[in-house]
Design a protein around this motif. Structure first.
Motif, PDB file in Angstrom:
ATOM      1  N   LEU A 193      23.792  12.780   9.955  1.00  0.00           N
ATOM      2  CA  LEU A 193      23.454  11.790  10.975  1.00  0.00           C
ATOM      3  C   LEU A 193      24.461  10.642  10.971  1.00  0.00           C
ATOM      4  N   LEU A 194      24.907  10.292   9.765  1.00  0.00           N
ATOM      5  CA  LEU A 194      25.766   9.117   9.607  1.00  0.00           C
ATOM      6  C   LEU A 194      27.191   9.365  10.113  1.00  0.00           C
ATOM      7  N   ALA A 195      27.780  10.486   9.667  1.00  0.00           N
ATOM      8  CA  ALA A 195      29.206  10.700   9.930  1.00  0.00           C
ATOM      9  C   ALA A 195      29.541  10.720  11.432  1.00  0.00           C
ATOM     10  N   PRO A 196      28.789  11.449  12.270  1.00  0.00           N
ATOM     11  CA  PRO A 196      29.152  11.444  13.693  1.00  0.00           C
ATOM     12  C   PRO A 196      28.997  10.066  14.339  1.00  0.00           C
ATOM     13  N   ALA A 197      28.103   9.253  13.797  1.00  0.00           N
ATOM     14  CA  ALA A 197      27.955   7.906  14.352  1.00  0.00           C
ATOM     15  C   ALA A 197      29.185   7.061  14.053  1.00  0.00           C
ATOM     16  N   LEU A 198      29.807   7.300  12.883  1.00  0.00           N
ATOM     17  CA  LEU A 198      30.962   6.486  12.489  1.00  0.00           C
ATOM     18  C   LEU A 198      32.206   6.849  13.292  1.00  0.00           C
ATOM     19  N   VAL A 199      32.283   8.097  13.759  1.00  0.00           N
ATOM     20  CA  VAL A 199      33.517   8.592  14.379  1.00  0.00           C
ATOM     21  C   VAL A 199      34.032   7.689  15.503  1.00  0.00           C
ATOM     22  N   PRO A 200      33.221   7.367  16.514  1.00  0.00           N
ATOM     23  CA  PRO A 200      33.772   6.545  17.610  1.00  0.00           C
ATOM     24  C   PRO A 200      33.851   5.053  17.278  1.00  0.00           C
ATOM     25  N   GLY A 201      33.336   4.625  16.119  1.00  0.00           N
ATOM     26  CA  GLY A 201      33.423   3.212  15.758  1.00  0.00           C
ATOM     27  C   GLY A 201      32.093   2.497  15.799  1.00  0.00           C
ATOM     28  N   ASN A 202      31.005   3.246  15.658  1.00  0.00           N
ATOM     29  CA  ASN A 202      29.706   2.580  15.514  1.00  0.00           C
ATOM     30  C   ASN A 202      29.545   2.088  14.084  1.00  0.00           C
ATOM     31  N   SER A 203      28.816   0.998  13.904  1.00  0.00           N
ATOM     32  CA  SER A 203      28.370   0.651  12.566  1.00  0.00           C
ATOM     33  C   SER A 203      26.932   1.147  12.428  1.00  0.00           C
ATOM     34  N   THR A 204      26.482   1.283  11.187  1.00  0.00           N
ATOM     35  CA  THR A 204      25.233   2.009  10.975  1.00  0.00           C
ATOM     36  C   THR A 204      24.321   1.326   9.961  1.00  0.00           C
ATOM     37  N   VAL A 205      23.040   1.554  10.182  1.00  0.00           N
ATOM     38  CA  VAL A 205      22.030   1.186   9.201  1.00  0.00           C
ATOM     39  C   VAL A 205      21.270   2.461   8.885  1.00  0.00           C
ATOM     40  N   VAL A 206      21.278   2.863   7.617  1.00  0.00           N
ATOM     41  CA  VAL A 206      20.680   4.136   7.232  1.00  0.00           C
ATOM     42  C   VAL A 206      19.378   3.893   6.491  1.00  0.00           C
ATOM     43  N   ILE A 207      18.341   4.594   6.890  1.00  0.00           N
ATOM     44  CA  ILE A 207      17.096   4.585   6.113  1.00  0.00           C
ATOM     45  C   ILE A 207      17.041   5.895   5.341  1.00  0.00           C
ATOM     46  N   ALA A 208      16.997   5.779   4.031  1.00  0.00           N
ATOM     47  CA  ALA A 208      17.133   6.956   3.172  1.00  0.00           C
ATOM     48  C   ALA A 208      15.911   7.859   3.278  1.00  0.00           C
ATOM     49  N   SER A 209      16.114   9.095   2.858  1.00  0.00           N
ATOM     50  CA  SER A 209      15.032  10.056   2.735  1.00  0.00           C
ATOM     51  C   SER A 209      13.880   9.439   1.946  1.00  0.00           C
ATOM     52  N   ASN A 210      12.653   9.772   2.321  1.00  0.00           N
ATOM     53  CA  ASN A 210      11.509   9.166   1.635  1.00  0.00           C
ATOM     54  C   ASN A 210      11.024   9.964   0.436  1.00  0.00           C
ATOM     55  N   THR A 211      11.311  11.271   0.396  1.00  0.00           N
ATOM     56  CA  THR A 211      10.899  12.017  -0.796  1.00  0.00           C
ATOM     57  C   THR A 211      11.913  11.838  -1.912  1.00  0.00           C
ATOM     58  N   ASN A 212      13.186  11.778  -1.565  1.00  0.00           N
ATOM     59  CA  ASN A 212      14.198  11.535  -2.595  1.00  0.00           C
ATOM     60  C   ASN A 212      15.288  10.593  -2.086  1.00  0.00           C
ATOM     61  N   PRO A 213      15.064   9.299  -2.219  1.00  0.00           N
ATOM     62  CA  PRO A 213      16.067   8.328  -1.746  1.00  0.00           C
ATOM     63  C   PRO A 213      17.192   8.088  -2.745  1.00  0.00           C
ATOM     64  N   GLN A 293      26.200  25.012  13.189  1.00  0.00           N
ATOM     65  CA  GLN A 293      25.437  24.304  14.234  1.00  0.00           C
ATOM     66  C   GLN A 293      25.111  22.866  13.823  1.00  0.00           C
ATOM     67  N   GLY A 294      25.104  22.629  12.536  1.00  0.00           N
ATOM     68  CA  GLY A 294      24.732  21.305  12.058  1.00  0.00           C
ATOM     69  C   GLY A 294      25.780  20.250  12.342  1.00  0.00           C
ATOM     70  N   GLN A 295      26.957  20.708  12.719  1.00  0.00           N
ATOM     71  CA  GLN A 295      28.019  19.745  12.994  1.00  0.00           C
ATOM     72  C   GLN A 295      28.673  20.117  14.310  1.00  0.00           C
ATOM     73  N   SER A 296      28.770  19.176  15.208  1.00  0.00           N
ATOM     74  CA  SER A 296      29.416  19.482  16.485  1.00  0.00           C
ATOM     75  C   SER A 296      29.776  18.197  17.198  1.00  0.00           C
ATOM     76  N   LEU A 297      30.587  18.361  18.214  1.00  0.00           N
ATOM     77  CA  LEU A 297      30.984  17.245  19.060  1.00  0.00           C
ATOM     78  C   LEU A 297      29.761  16.590  19.712  1.00  0.00           C
ATOM     79  N   GLU A 298      28.714  17.396  19.914  1.00  0.00           N
ATOM     80  CA  GLU A 298      27.511  16.865  20.574  1.00  0.00           C
ATOM     81  C   GLU A 298      26.895  15.718  19.767  1.00  0.00           C
ATOM     82  N   HIS A 299      27.001  15.810  18.439  1.00  0.00           N
ATOM     83  CA  HIS A 299      26.460  14.728  17.612  1.00  0.00           C
ATOM     84  C   HIS A 299      27.251  13.439  17.830  1.00  0.00           C
ATOM     85  N   ILE A 300      28.556  13.576  18.051  1.00  0.00           N
ATOM     86  CA  ILE A 300      29.379  12.389  18.306  1.00  0.00           C
ATOM     87  C   ILE A 300      29.032  11.811  19.671  1.00  0.00           C
TER      88      ILE A 300
END
Lengths: 315, 327
Positions: A193-213, A293-300
């Motif tokens: 989720l994080l990496a495609p958001a960073l590609v075009p220059g977004n900054s991010t706030v990540v909420i970690a997994s709740n079972t294993n953060p 399928q988990g990685q594609s231009l569509e995520h960007i």
């Protein structure tokens, strides 16, 4: 006589604006390990930590977007390099804590069209060994690092117009993206989720997994040493049911990427964004786990806005 | 004349100033304080690139800080205390704020920000600003003179500026004396400069506040770091307090520069409440320094942060910076 050495255990903290603060709430979050013991105490992030993280992300975003695409690619690649160096710690963090339930909890109150519901359901059990998950996460970062200076050529275009003008459409970062990591695949899900958001220059706030953060808490240490400008990635280890309600109405978040949400959580996000029209993308964990399928231009594409420019052409 | 001021315990002033940031403020009180802080704002623009358009925008922001206040907050927010501009832009403010204006026009003068010009030029600067319609003059003292120990000269300059604030009808523009505490090196100097400024202004208009004339001391120009701090403001408030206890006269206080967040503004108001409140100097035992008449914030970005917090308190939702007009 030899003295028994007392092990020095790590204090896991939040990652906000390039620093490792404790939560302002002062709360901690004991994480139970596979043996039933307490594996780690994490910071239990509060609404105010989320607010601070979003402010840091907003402040950091213009500079990150203004960095050259080539430079952003280098930094994403650097993040992968640094993860490689921490792969044992990351794998241990994944394996030490039991994985999440196979299918996220569902409530019947959420009414969705049948076709959409099926897309949310897990079709494949996303099971990877911890070491394989770390490898997949690193490879995914490398994949998106490569896209940084290429996505604009593929998503952008030169539009035909009837007149002496050039007409371009170019993709630009949408701004601040909140990423909500799934319960399963705490590392690969987060990176996907994080990496495609960073590609075009977004900054991010990540909420970690709740079972294993825990892997997310380790990731902060990776990113802090990856030449990533402070505030571009902020990682919160906190409870989804506390933090999620504040994401959709927060006007300083421009898009939300999530995976593995329950139907009621997904509904809350979608209803929340109806007021301010921010983009929300909710993915299936299995789809993110699947290699190609988990990685594609569509995520960007989910994290960009298109800008169209008219420019006079020489006759 | 020999100038003598009480010495300042720098460490304890720092401790006490920091203690004001540790009060638990409930939401209803916070809402009141933020609304009050908004009305105390001297919305400021002091840049070389200030244009009439920018100043007009600032004037509109000062008159109506948030256009959608009734819609989003259910109340009409107060206007700001003043706009603060360079003298050349005072006529623009007069025009933009209209005749029946609620927002005062403050103009920096006396060769702001350095004050390193011949006295006659600095006085003419003041007269021009007053004639152009400024209600309040923010002057800078000669820090060089002060640090050289020429206190009488500093006092005499303040008196001269105060006299230059007199309008043709005999009334005075309010005068704010900027000490530029960031250049005064020690808190002892801050206290001494405060006492000199207060005494000098009073020498010219000894009838005090009866004629509607209000004197202020102000921390900083905003061009020097550090600008306003809690400790410096506390020392200056103590000077104002001691003057009140000695003479019964009220002097205003204006911290300026570096106060950007609503939280900081609340901290300052807590300090004003705890330091000046027990004097019961206002009508009915109230605290006159908790009104825009005697306390101002010199700031610009603070305005939108106050608005953000007010919306957040009302709706429970965080707003984006771009939801408000620029200040």
């Amino acid at each position: 006589m030899t003295m028994t050495r007392i092990e020095v255990s790590k204090t896991y903290k939040l990652f906000i604006n390039g620093a490792f603060p404790r939560t302002e709430s002062g709360r901690s979050w004991p994480i139970t390990g596979k043996a039933g013991d307490t594996f780690a105490h994490l910071c239990l992030a509060s609404r105010k930590d989320l607010r601070d993280a979003i402010e840091a992300a907003r402040a950091a975003q213009p500079k990150w977007q203004a960095a050259t695409a080539y430079n952003r690619g280098q930094i994403l690649y650097r993040m992968a390099e640094m993860m490689e160096g921490k792969r044992d710690e990351l794998a241990q963090a994944i394996s030490a804590v039991p994985n999440g339930p196979l299918a996220p909890a569902r409530t019947k109150s959420a009414k969705r069209p049948a076709s959409r519901t099926s897309s949310l359901r897990l079709s494949v059990s996303p099971s990877l060994s911890p070491a394989a998950e770390v490898s997949a996460a690193i490879d995914r970062l490398v994949y998106y690092a490569g896209w940084c200076d290429k996505y604009a050529q593929v998503l952008g275009c030169h539009n035909p117009v009837a007149g002496p003008y050039y007409n371009f459409t170019v993709p630009e970062a949408t701004g601040v993206v909140a990423a909500v990591a799934p319960d399963q695949l705490p590392l690969l899900g987060l990176i996907s989720l994080l990496a495609p958001a960073l590609v075009p220059g977004n900054s991010t706030v990540v909420i970690a997994s709740n079972t294993n953060p825990v892997p997310a808490a380790v990731l902060g240490e990776v990113f802090a040493t990856s030449d990533l400008p402070a505030g571009v990635v902020n990682i919160l280890t906190g409870k989804r049911d506390e933090l999620l309600p504040h994401l959709a109405p927060h006007r300083d978040i421009d898009a939300i990427f999530a995976a593995g949400l329950s139907a009621s959580e997904a509904q809350m996000l979608r209803e929340g964004v109806a007021e301010n029209l921010k983009r929300v993308q909710i993915h299936d964990v299995a789809a993110i786990a699947a290699g190609e399928q988990g990685q594609s231009l569509e995520h960007i594409r989910g994290g960009v806005e298109f800008k169209t420019i008219w420019h006079p052409a020489l006759a | 004349m020999t100038w003598r001021s009480p010495t300042v315990d720098t460490v304890m002033v720092g401790e006490r100033a920091a203690s004001f940031t540790k009060r638990s403020i409930k939401n209803a009180t916070k809402r009141e304080l933020l609304t009050l802080a908004l009305s105390m704002l001297d919305l400021t623009t002091l840049e070389g690139k200030d244009s009439p358009e920018k100043v007009r925008g600032l004037c509109h922001k000062a008159m109506r800080p948030f256009e959608r206040d009734e819609q989003m907050l259910g109340v009409r927010l107060p206007s700001c205390g003043a706009v603060c501009v360079y003298p050349s832009l005072v006529p623009t403010c007069v025009e933009a704020l209209g005749t029946s204006r609620k927002v005062n026009i403050a103009s920096v003068a006396t060769g702001f920000p350095s004050g390193q010009y011949p006295l006659e030029i600095r006085l003419q600067d003041v007269r021009d600003a007053v004639n152009a319609g400024a209600d309040e003059i923010d002057m800078v003292i000669s820090r060089g003179q002060f640090l050289a120990g020429k206190f009488d000269e500093v006092a005499e300059e303040i008196r001269a500026v105060k006299r230059a604030c007199q309008r043709e009808d005999g009334s005075y523009a309010h005068l704010k004396v900027i000490l530029e505490t960031g250049e005064l090196e020690t808190l002892d100097n801050v206290r001494l400069a405060s006492d000199i400024a207060i005494q000098a202004m009073d020498d010219v208009t000894p009838s005090g506040t009866g004629d509607g004339n209000i004197d202020f001391i102000k921390t900083s120009t905003g061009k020097v770091q550090p600008a306003a701090t809690m400790a410096v403001t506390l020392v200056m408030l103590e000077s104002i307090r001691d003057w009140y206890l000695k003479t019964g006269k009220l002097v205003g206080m204006k911290p300026a520069g570096g106060i950007r967040s609503a939280k900081q503004a609340v901290h300052y108001l807590v300090m004003v409440h705890e330091v000046m409140g027990p004097l019961h100097a206002g009508p009915g035992g109230s605290n006159p320094w908790l009104t825009p008449h005697y306390f101002r914030f010199g700031a610009s970005t603070l305005c939108n942060d106050i608005l953000r917090q007010l919306v957040r308190l009302k709706t429970g939702k965080y707003v984006a910076g771009y939801d408000f007009s620029e200040a």
